[in-house]
Design a protein around this motif. Structure first.
Motif, mmCIF file in Angstrom:
data_model
loop_
_atom_site.group_PDB
_atom_site.id
_atom_site.type_symbol
_atom_site.label_atom_id
_atom_site.label_comp_id
_atom_site.label_asym_id
_atom_site.label_seq_id
_atom_site.Cartn_x
_atom_site.Cartn_y
_atom_site.Cartn_z
ATOM 1 N N TRP C 16 -6.457 27.308 46.282
ATOM 2 C CA TRP C 16 -6.943 25.981 45.909
ATOM 3 C C TRP C 16 -6.192 25.443 44.700
ATOM 4 O O TRP C 16 -5.936 24.261 44.580
ATOM 5 N N LEU C 45 -16.042 25.429 49.215
ATOM 6 C CA LEU C 45 -15.844 25.940 47.861
ATOM 7 C C LEU C 45 -14.602 25.335 47.201
ATOM 8 O O LEU C 45 -14.549 25.165 45.985
ATOM 9 N N ARG C 47 -13.637 22.319 47.501
ATOM 10 C CA ARG C 47 -14.040 21.020 46.984
ATOM 11 C C ARG C 47 -14.754 21.203 45.636
ATOM 12 O O ARG C 47 -14.542 20.472 44.677
ATOM 13 N N LEU C 48 -15.602 22.244 45.607
ATOM 14 C CA LEU C 48 -16.326 22.572 44.384
ATOM 15 C C LEU C 48 -15.337 22.899 43.265
ATOM 16 O O LEU C 48 -15.456 22.439 42.131
ATOM 17 N N TRP C 49 -14.352 23.698 43.638
ATOM 18 C CA TRP C 49 -13.323 24.116 42.683
ATOM 19 C C TRP C 49 -12.607 22.898 42.104
ATOM 20 O O TRP C 49 -12.381 22.806 40.897
ATOM 21 N N ALA C 50 -12.265 21.956 42.984
ATOM 22 C CA ALA C 50 -11.582 20.744 42.528
ATOM 23 C C ALA C 50 -12.497 19.916 41.633
ATOM 24 O O ALA C 50 -12.071 19.383 40.612
ATOM 25 N N ASN C 51 -13.765 19.855 42.011
ATOM 26 C CA ASN C 51 -14.716 19.055 41.239
ATOM 27 C C ASN C 51 -14.984 19.608 39.846
ATOM 28 O O ASN C 51 -15.414 18.879 38.955
ATOM 29 N N LEU C 52 -14.749 20.900 39.686
ATOM 30 C CA LEU C 52 -14.969 21.498 38.366
ATOM 31 C C LEU C 52 -14.149 20.781 37.299
ATOM 32 O O LEU C 52 -14.500 20.763 36.127
ATOM 33 N N ASP C 53 -13.041 20.205 37.752
ATOM 34 C CA ASP C 53 -12.181 19.443 36.852
ATOM 35 C C ASP C 53 -12.909 18.257 36.234
ATOM 36 O O ASP C 53 -12.569 17.800 35.156
ATOM 37 N N ARG C 54 -13.893 17.765 36.976
ATOM 38 C CA ARG C 54 -14.573 16.553 36.529
ATOM 39 C C ARG C 54 -15.739 16.840 35.592
ATOM 40 O O ARG C 54 -16.342 15.925 35.055
ATOM 41 N N VAL C 55 -16.078 18.136 35.438
ATOM 42 C CA VAL C 55 -17.142 18.461 34.487
ATOM 43 C C VAL C 55 -16.580 18.286 33.080
ATOM 44 O O VAL C 55 -15.655 18.983 32.685
ATOM 45 N N PRO C 56 -17.105 17.308 32.353
ATOM 46 C CA PRO C 56 -16.494 16.993 31.060
ATOM 47 C C PRO C 56 -16.819 18.054 30.003
ATOM 48 O O PRO C 56 -17.774 18.816 30.144
ATOM 49 N N VAL C 57 -16.014 18.081 28.985
ATOM 50 C CA VAL C 57 -16.285 18.971 27.859
ATOM 51 C C VAL C 57 -15.968 18.218 26.565
ATOM 52 O O VAL C 57 -15.010 17.452 26.502
#
Lengths: 230, 172, 265
Positions: C16, C45, C47-57
């Motif tokens: 991924w 999964l 897609r989930l992995w890619a979306n992790l990028d969008r979790v802000p910090v």
């Protein structure tokens, strides 16, 4: 004994424990120093020195496998969910590490070694112990009858909300530091600084007893301090 | 790092400037506690200073730094061991999902799922997904084989997926 | 199917992320084409992995940098004070030396004994290599002692540290480390006391103030607050004031901070 009705209860409870399960575990190397480590959350703990070689653990919690007893590198570890009383018999010469977060009480009797005993909410009672002693109870009292201090290592007794009451033989030699913020300090030993008076500050006093020796610290915050001569 | 070890402490400032942001993010993603994460960053550089003599120049500095970071975090978590059982935590956490806005729902759920992931799984996921580390470096940090890292990363994603599905289901 | 699902699964995160070799990429593709279960799981999964990028910090606050440079200054100030212009001090010479490896506890005890002797009869410092070596031995033994397994031994280390050379930064920091992270409360309390000797050092005091935050024992927190009062550290008033409002601290600690503020004013 009248003023401690709960003590009778404790003794009665100990009687019940005798019927509970017992586990015997040996140290792997008799020639090397022995350590017993006890980590419990609840219950009450009594550790007694005896003239044997092994560690004997008695507790109802052993039966349900809620307490684990293991040995590695000459260290016996006892840990788990103990709710009632637990009795641990250890050889007289054994170092102890005791961590009992919510234990009501920890009693140590006739053990000599590096004794490291730490409770959060329970009282600590030490009887006829010797060696280097580090005892801490955050919220309850510490009482100790000490037969001899290790001349090469310091000892320390600390409590935030409890009283600290220690009794030593009359020939005690130590460099002592006593301090409490909201309690009183009592001692019948003569505290001396070489050729002068002991140092007294607002909240504490320090000096030498018997010409000096290992460092002995007693520190409380809300409780009083008693340093008694036997 | 070799220069820090040899006594030039000004070089530590260079290392700080280079890595502290990533380190902060690592802690924040692992703990979700801002103040704690700032404290931990400070603690890591304190330990680097204190234990610089144990640094082996043959190894990567970042791997060593994350090893220290993990230790600092573990020490801290031990101190703050929560009194509540995980079940209660889970219940209160999933009930809080409700106040999330619909547009950012996916991301919010994902964030929630991350928070609910067991510590070890969250850690390996953060290391592999966010910290720009090679699998070899992660293996060194965790003290395991590269193959084992791969397995763990996949299992962590799968666990995350399960939590996510669960949360999304509860939501629907 | 030539490869098992499990073998493929562990390659998926790299797949991924696009950090997989061409050969492995091909192997994964082949497997996914043939295996419906893995194909579905990878899609989901992935897609989930890619979306992790969008979790802000969030970014770290400015305090992180301030605190770091405070600490660095604290460490360096002692070294600069100590170093004469002509020759580096024994401290800075010692600085880069690798830690001698002690062959077990016996060697340790021997060094401890050596340190004890030299503390009881303060050595006359002469610019001779033997003296430098001797001092180096003391500092190393203190550091070693503070890392012993037995709490009694560590407490002994603290006692030695309280008699060590005041300008020694490594002893100061070893003590700070003990205050922050020693597992035994008695040892931590003694380390706070031992700090009294280093009280003239402003930077060291600030580090001690820092240590309150990482401390879980209210008794140690109070001991630090009291020490700052004993040292009449006016610069701590601001931080102490903040502690009176800090709900993460126990009531007794807040009250002691309040007391400290009035004492220092």
């Amino acid at each position: 004994m009248m003023y401690r009705p709960w003590l009778l209860l404790a003794i009665a409870a100990t009687g019940i424990v005798a019927a509970a399960q017992e586990r015997l575990i040996a140290f792997s190397d008799e020639a090397r120093p022995r350590i017993v480590r006890v980590e419990l959350l609840d219950g009450s703990l009594s550790i007694r020195g005896y003239e044997g070689k092994d560690v004997k653990v008695t507790s109802a919690a052993l039966e349900k496998d809620r307490v684990q007893v293991t040995e590695a590198n000459n260290t016996v570890s006892i840990s788990g969910m103990n709710r009632g009383p637990m009795v641990v018999q250890v050889p007289n010469q054994t170092s102890l590490v005791v961590r009992c977060v919510n234990c009501r009480e920890a009693v140590v009797e006739s053990v000599s070694g590096d004794l490291d005993i730490n409770l959060l909410n329970g009282a600590i009672r030490l009887m006829n112990v010797s060696g280097s002693i580090l005892a801490h109870s955050l919220n309850k009292s510490i009482s100790a009858v000490i037969t001899r201090l290790d001349p090469d290592k310091p000892s320390s007794f600390t409590s935030m909300n409890g009283t600290i009451d220690c009794t030593f033989p009359a020939d005690l030699k130590a460099d002592v530091k006593l301090r409490t913020e909201n309690g009183k300090i009592h001692t019948d030993f003569d505290l001396q600084l070489e050729g002068g008076l002991p140092v007294r500050t607002d909240r504490g006093i320090s000096g030498r007893i018997g010409g000096g020796g290992p460092e002995l610290q007693m520190r409380a915050f809300n409780g009083s301090i008693y340093l008694r001569k036997k | 790092m070799r220069q820090v070890k040899d006594g030039d402490l000004r070089k530590l400032a260079v290392l700080f400037e280079r890595h502290h942001r990533a380190l902060f993010h690592f802690f924040l993603r692992c703990t979700s506690d801002r103040a704690l994460s700032e404290d931990l960053v400070q603690e890591v550089y304190f330990r680097i200073l204190r234990y610089r003599h144990t640094f082996n120049p043959q190894h990567a500095f970042t791997a060593w730094m994350y090893q220290i970071a993990r230790n600092a975090q573990m020490d801290q978590l031990q101190k703050r061991r929560p009194e509540v059982t995980p079940d209660e935590e889970m219940a209160s956490a999933s009930s809080r999902v409700d106040d999330v806005l619909s547009r950012d729902q996916e991301v919010a759920l994902l964030r929630r799922a991350m928070e609910l992931l067991p510590e070890d799984k969250r850690e390996v996921l953060v290391l592999s997904r966010y910290q720009e580390l090679k699998y070899e470096e992660i293996a060194q940090i965790l003290g395991i084989e590269v193959g084992a890292v791969k397995v763990r990363v996949f299992r962590a994603v799968r666990a995350l997926g399960d939590l996510y599905t669960e949360l999304a289901g509860a939501k629907a | 199917m030539t490869t098992s699902c499990e073998q493929i699964q562990q390659k998926l995160p790299e797949y991924w992320a696009g950090i997989i070799s061409v050969n492995e990429h091909r192997a994964v593709d082949t497997h996914l084409a043939a295996c419906q279960a893995c194909r579905n799981e990878s899609a989901e999964l992935g897609r989930l992995w890619a979306n992790l990028d969008r979790v802000p910090v969030e970014a770290p606050g400015p305090a992180v940098r301030t605190r770091f440079y405070d600490m660095l200054d604290a460490y360096r100030s002692g070294a600069d004070e100590k170093a004469p212009a002509a020759a580096p001090s024994w401290w800075s010479r010692w600085f880069g030396q690798p830690l001698p490896v002690f062959a077990g506890a016996l060697a340790m005890l021997a060094v401890g004994f050596f340190a004890a002797r030299s503390f009881y009869s303060p050595p006359v410092v002469k610019p001779e290599t033997s003296e430098i070596a001797q001092l180096r031995g003391e500092v190393n033994s203190i550091r070693e002692m503070l890392q012993q397994q037995s709490a009694s031994e560590r407490l002994k280390g603290v006692t030695f540290a309280s008699r060590a050379d005041k300008s020694d930064r490594d002893v100061v920091f070893a003590l700070l480390d003990t205050v922050k992270s020693d597992p035994n409360v008695n040892v931590r309390l003694a380390a706070v006391d031992a700090f009294k000797r280093f009280g003239t050092d402003h930077a060291a005091r600030r580090q001690l103030l820092e240590a309150i935050k990482l401390q879980e024992s209210p008794m140690v927190q109070i001991a630090i607050i009291e020490l700052l009062v004993d040292l009449n550290d006016q610069s701590a008033v601001k931080a102490l004031n903040a502690m009176t409002q800090d709900d993460k601290l126990q009531k007794a600690v807040q009250e002691r901070a309040r007391w400290a503020v009035t004492e220092l004013h």
